[in-house]
Every structure is written in C-alpha cells, then in structure tokens.
Design a protein around this motif. Sequence first.
Motif, PDB file in Angstrom:
ATOM      1  N   THR A 171       0.847  -1.196   0.000  1.00  0.00           N
ATOM      2  CA  THR A 171       0.000   0.000   0.000  1.00  0.00           C
ATOM      3  C   THR A 171       0.880   1.242   0.000  1.00  0.00           C
ATOM      4  OG1 THR A 171      -0.143   0.115   2.414  1.00  0.00           O
ATOM      5  CG2 THR A 171      -1.827  -1.175   1.266  1.00  0.00           C
ATOM      6  N   TYR A 172       0.283   2.350  -0.393  1.00  0.00           N
ATOM      7  CA  TYR A 172       1.008   3.618  -0.421  1.00  0.00           C
ATOM      8  C   TYR A 172       0.037   4.726  -0.033  1.00  0.00           C
ATOM      9  CZ  TYR A 172       3.484   7.705  -2.249  1.00  0.00           C
ATOM     10  OH  TYR A 172       4.094   8.931  -2.375  1.00  0.00           O
ATOM     11  N   LYS A 173       0.492   5.610   0.847  1.00  0.00           N
ATOM     12  CA  LYS A 173      -0.328   6.735   1.281  1.00  0.00           C
ATOM     13  C   LYS A 173       0.005   7.949   0.430  1.00  0.00           C
ATOM     14  CE  LYS A 173      -1.141   5.433   6.109  1.00  0.00           C
ATOM     15  NZ  LYS A 173      -0.663   4.046   6.008  1.00  0.00           N
ATOM     16  N   SER A 217      -0.757   7.409 -17.026  1.00  0.00           N
ATOM     17  CA  SER A 217      -1.322   6.093 -16.721  1.00  0.00           C
ATOM     18  C   SER A 217      -0.622   5.457 -15.518  1.00  0.00           C
ATOM     19  CB  SER A 217      -1.191   5.187 -17.946  1.00  0.00           C
ATOM     20  OG  SER A 217      -1.735   3.913 -17.681  1.00  0.00           O
ATOM     21  N   ILE A 218      -1.408   4.809 -14.656  1.00  0.00           N
ATOM     22  CA  ILE A 218      -0.910   4.198 -13.422  1.00  0.00           C
ATOM     23  C   ILE A 218      -1.047   2.687 -13.506  1.00  0.00           C
ATOM     24  CG2 ILE A 218      -1.260   4.003 -10.928  1.00  0.00           C
ATOM     25  CD1 ILE A 218      -0.203   6.687 -11.813  1.00  0.00           C
ATOM     26  N   LYS A 219       0.084   1.982 -13.277  1.00  0.00           N
ATOM     27  CA  LYS A 219       0.052   0.517 -13.238  1.00  0.00           C
ATOM     28  C   LYS A 219       0.084  -0.017 -11.806  1.00  0.00           C
ATOM     29  CE  LYS A 219       3.687   0.119 -15.716  1.00  0.00           C
ATOM     30  NZ  LYS A 219       4.856  -0.461 -16.420  1.00  0.00           N
ATOM     31  N   ASP A 220       0.890   0.606 -10.955  1.00  0.00           N
ATOM     32  CA  ASP A 220       1.045   0.104  -9.587  1.00  0.00           C
ATOM     33  C   ASP A 220       1.429   1.259  -8.669  1.00  0.00           C
ATOM     34  OD1 ASP A 220       3.784   0.555 -10.089  1.00  0.00           O
ATOM     35  OD2 ASP A 220       4.083  -1.508 -10.731  1.00  0.00           O
ATOM     36  N   ILE A 221       1.637   0.936  -7.377  1.00  0.00           N
ATOM     37  CA  ILE A 221       1.923   1.983  -6.399  1.00  0.00           C
ATOM     38  C   ILE A 221       3.292   2.615  -6.628  1.00  0.00           C
ATOM     39  CG2 ILE A 221       0.383   1.065  -4.629  1.00  0.00           C
ATOM     40  CD1 ILE A 221       2.796  -0.162  -3.256  1.00  0.00           C
ATOM     41  N   ASP A 222       4.207   1.908  -7.274  1.00  0.00           N
ATOM     42  CA  ASP A 222       5.500   2.512  -7.599  1.00  0.00           C
ATOM     43  C   ASP A 222       5.319   3.661  -8.583  1.00  0.00           C
ATOM     44  OD1 ASP A 222       6.937   0.845  -5.929  1.00  0.00           O
ATOM     45  OD2 ASP A 222       7.237  -0.682  -7.474  1.00  0.00           O
ATOM     46  N   ASP A 223       4.388   3.512  -9.533  1.00  0.00           N
ATOM     47  CA  ASP A 223       4.085   4.609 -10.450  1.00  0.00           C
ATOM     48  C   ASP A 223       3.522   5.805  -9.690  1.00  0.00           C
ATOM     49  OD1 ASP A 223       4.917   3.168 -12.640  1.00  0.00           O
ATOM     50  OD2 ASP A 223       2.898   2.573 -13.278  1.00  0.00           O
ATOM     51  N   VAL A 224       2.639   5.526  -8.738  1.00  0.00           N
ATOM     52  CA  VAL A 224       2.054   6.604  -7.930  1.00  0.00           C
ATOM     53  C   VAL A 224       3.151   7.334  -7.164  1.00  0.00           C
ATOM     54  CG1 VAL A 224       0.452   7.165  -6.072  1.00  0.00           C
ATOM     55  CG2 VAL A 224      -0.128   5.364  -7.708  1.00  0.00           C
ATOM     56  N   ARG A 225       4.020   6.572  -6.530  1.00  0.00           N
ATOM     57  CA  ARG A 225       5.105   7.150  -5.736  1.00  0.00           C
ATOM     58  C   ARG A 225       6.001   8.038  -6.605  1.00  0.00           C
ATOM     59  NH1 ARG A 225       6.949   2.729  -4.096  1.00  0.00           N
ATOM     60  NH2 ARG A 225       5.930   2.603  -2.057  1.00  0.00           N
TER      61      ARG A 225
END
Length: 467
Positions: free
Chosen positions: A376-378, A430-438
Amino acid sequence: MKQTIRLFIVALVAGAVTLGGYKLFVANDTKIATSSISTDSTNFIPTTYNSTSLAAASNIDFTVAAEKTVNAVVHVKNTTISTQPSNIMEYFYGGGQPRAMVGAGSGVIISPDGYIITNNHVIANASDLEVALNNNQIYKAELIGADPTTDIALIKVDANEELPFVPFGDSDTVKIGEWVLAVGNPFNLNSTVTAGIVSAKARDLNEFDGNPQSFIQTDAAVNRGNSGGALVNTRGELVGINTAITSETGSYVGYAFAVPSNNARKVIEDIMEFGNVQRGILGIQGSNLNSQNAKQWGINETEGVYVAAIEKGSGAERGGLKQNDIITGIDGLKIVKFSDLTGYIGSKRPGDTVDVTVVRNGQKRNVPVTLFKLETYKIEDLGLEVKNANKADLAARGIKNGVKITDALTKDMSDFNLEDSIITEINNISIKDIDDVREIMARRNTNAPIKITFVKKTGEINSFIFR
C-alpha cells in the motif's frame, strides 16, 4: 546604704534562679538531643548516604553524552518556494508570484561521510537545503529519500573531512525512567542540550485514525526547531529522533515524542538500499485489550492484542495465527497494546520471521510468522491510501491498469466515498502500480493542482482536481 544592699541581694537571688533554670532546662535538653542523634541513626540521612534506592541525579554525568553528540547534531535550513495566485485562472490552473520561505529544524550526522537523519516535515517540499554544523561550517545538502509515514528523511552533505557522528543505540532496550538527553536547535538556538527521562514507550498519538504509531515519550524539553534532533542515552547513543510535542500553546509543556532509533535506522537503510521503505506486515486486524472488551469476548487477559481477523494469503494465515488469538509477545518482547506490536514490526523487513507468542483457548503457544511486504502507499497530498489492484479488481471494471483506493485518510476525503474505486491516471499519466504513484508524486510540481481519474465499482469514470 540600706537601699543599695537590698538591691544587691535581689540581684544575687535573681542570678542564682536564672542560672539554676538554665542548668535544669536548657543544658539538659541539649544533652538529650545530642544523645538522640548519636544513638538513633534512623532519624536522619547523612549527606554521604549512598543508598541505590534514592534517585541520586547528582551521580548521573551528562557531560560525556553531551560532548559526544553536540558536534554531530546539525542545524537544517529548508527553503521552499510557494506561489500566490493573483487571479482566478491562476487559482484553478496554477501559477502566481513565487515567494521563498525558510524553515529550520535539526538533524543528526550518522556517518563520517556526511549522511544525516532528520524529520520528513523538516525538509518537506524543499527547493534548497542547507546544513550548519556546530563549528559554524555551512554545507549544501542533498535529499536522499524520505518517508512521510514515519516522518523520517535522509539527507547528505559532502565535506572535505570526516564528520563527527552519533552511533545508533538499541531503542528496544530503553527503559521507562532512564535518563536521556534531547539535542537540537530550538528557536534557532544552536547546540541546545536538555535532560529528562523516558516517560513512556510505544506511545500512539494517532490511536483512532488508522495509522498506529509507536513513539518514545520523554520529559526532556523539546520545542520548535528540535524536530529531527537527537534523543540519546547517557552513553551518547542515539535512541530516538525528536519529532513531536503535545501542547495547547504550541510550546513545550512536559510531553515530547521521538521516533525509536530502531525504526528510524530501518527506514534510512531501506532508502539507501531500495530507494523506498520496505514494510513488513503480519496480516492481522486487531485491537487493544482491556477489562471491558475482555469480558465482552469472554477472555481473561486484559493486556495484549486481540486478533479480530486474518488477511487471506498473509504471513499470519500461513504461519498459523487464528482469529480470537491474543498476541502477548513477539521475539521475547512483551506486547501490552497494539502500538507495541506495530512499533516492533516497523523495525523489520518483508521476509523476516518473527516468533509470535499467543494465548489460544487459555493456552500459551509460539507461532513463527514470516512478514509479507505491505503493498500500500499513502498519497499524503490527497489523503488517500492505495494498494496494487489484482486482476479480478481490474476485470470487474473492464480496465487494464490502476491502483485500488483502500482508505480515506482525512474526513474531507471520506465524504467522497472513494473506497474500492480504482485510480487509472494521475495528472493524465497512466498508473500501473503503487510505484508509479510514488514516482509521479515525487516528481510533480508541488504548487500545481493534482488531477486523478478513477473508476468506481459501478464502472463509472470520474476525474477530480485537487489543490
């Protein structure tokens, strides 16, 4: 003549009476008092008394710890650039007049080659970082990485010489009542040392917001500017990073809180090795015990963590933890409340195996559990927590990529009812996973609005713009 003789006789009689009274009352009382002191030692404590049962603070030498640490605690100055919109278009789409603002805090040199640990809130959104040593040497600092969840950050300076540093201590062995020193730069007063004791351990300041913490509480004076500074024991070992105070006035009133050194050390080691923090989890949902809910659940224990649910596929499930177990210890450490558990787990990595002591049906047993990686990522700027979406989540909405919103971290966000929605884009990326979000959140212009595109359970696509 007769009158003179009469007065002389009266004077003699009066003198005899006075002398007799003194001998009878005063002189005898003095002898009795002297005898009492010499024969009854329980009535007084000599100044040379060395009983270990007394809190003899004068026997504690703080000078060694102060000398070892004061030169390794630095003054951190953070320059941020903010923009003030001058019209309605700039308010909605970004822009405006830039303005520099300077904040200050503290940091601790942890290696001779210039790595410095501090608080994330000390360096957040910095466009320029500057570090001043105790000898007035000033260096530009580079941000290596930060973790908002634990409020820990790692920065580095390049010096032409080896720098003094503070060695890490073991925060798990710190005892309540132990003397500690807080070293930092409150109110821009360089190299300030204050003393106190450890008032409590595993203190959770956010007990009800879903983000359990585990602070060391101390009564050493900590004020604005102390953030990121050192909490050290009397041997000069780093046992905590001073982070917060609780106060109605905004200044110190007797309560200060530090991130335990074991947790801080693990965070910066992760940042140096992986570039981000690797969090391990047991995979349980639980709550603290007390006499009231113990009676409700039909158990006798009033200390520990009650296991309300086990996450499927987690280390807890694979290791054999069960619903209704009561966790009372981990790796020999006593667990009284949930923050004891989360504090210890916070110093471990995914793949580590911990020995969990549980009470099940009145019987105590040990269960080895391998910690799983927390996926998870906040997104602190949005007040949302997300996790990697699985194939079933994506297929149910007819999409190919995205991360799933698991929790709203603020009341404002909870009003939108975004839980279980899937974010597919942030700022049209485009977002694939939480690493992209980070990565996107780390690279973005902090003065610009954030646009998220998400798909709800019903398949409805929406976009929000947040400032």
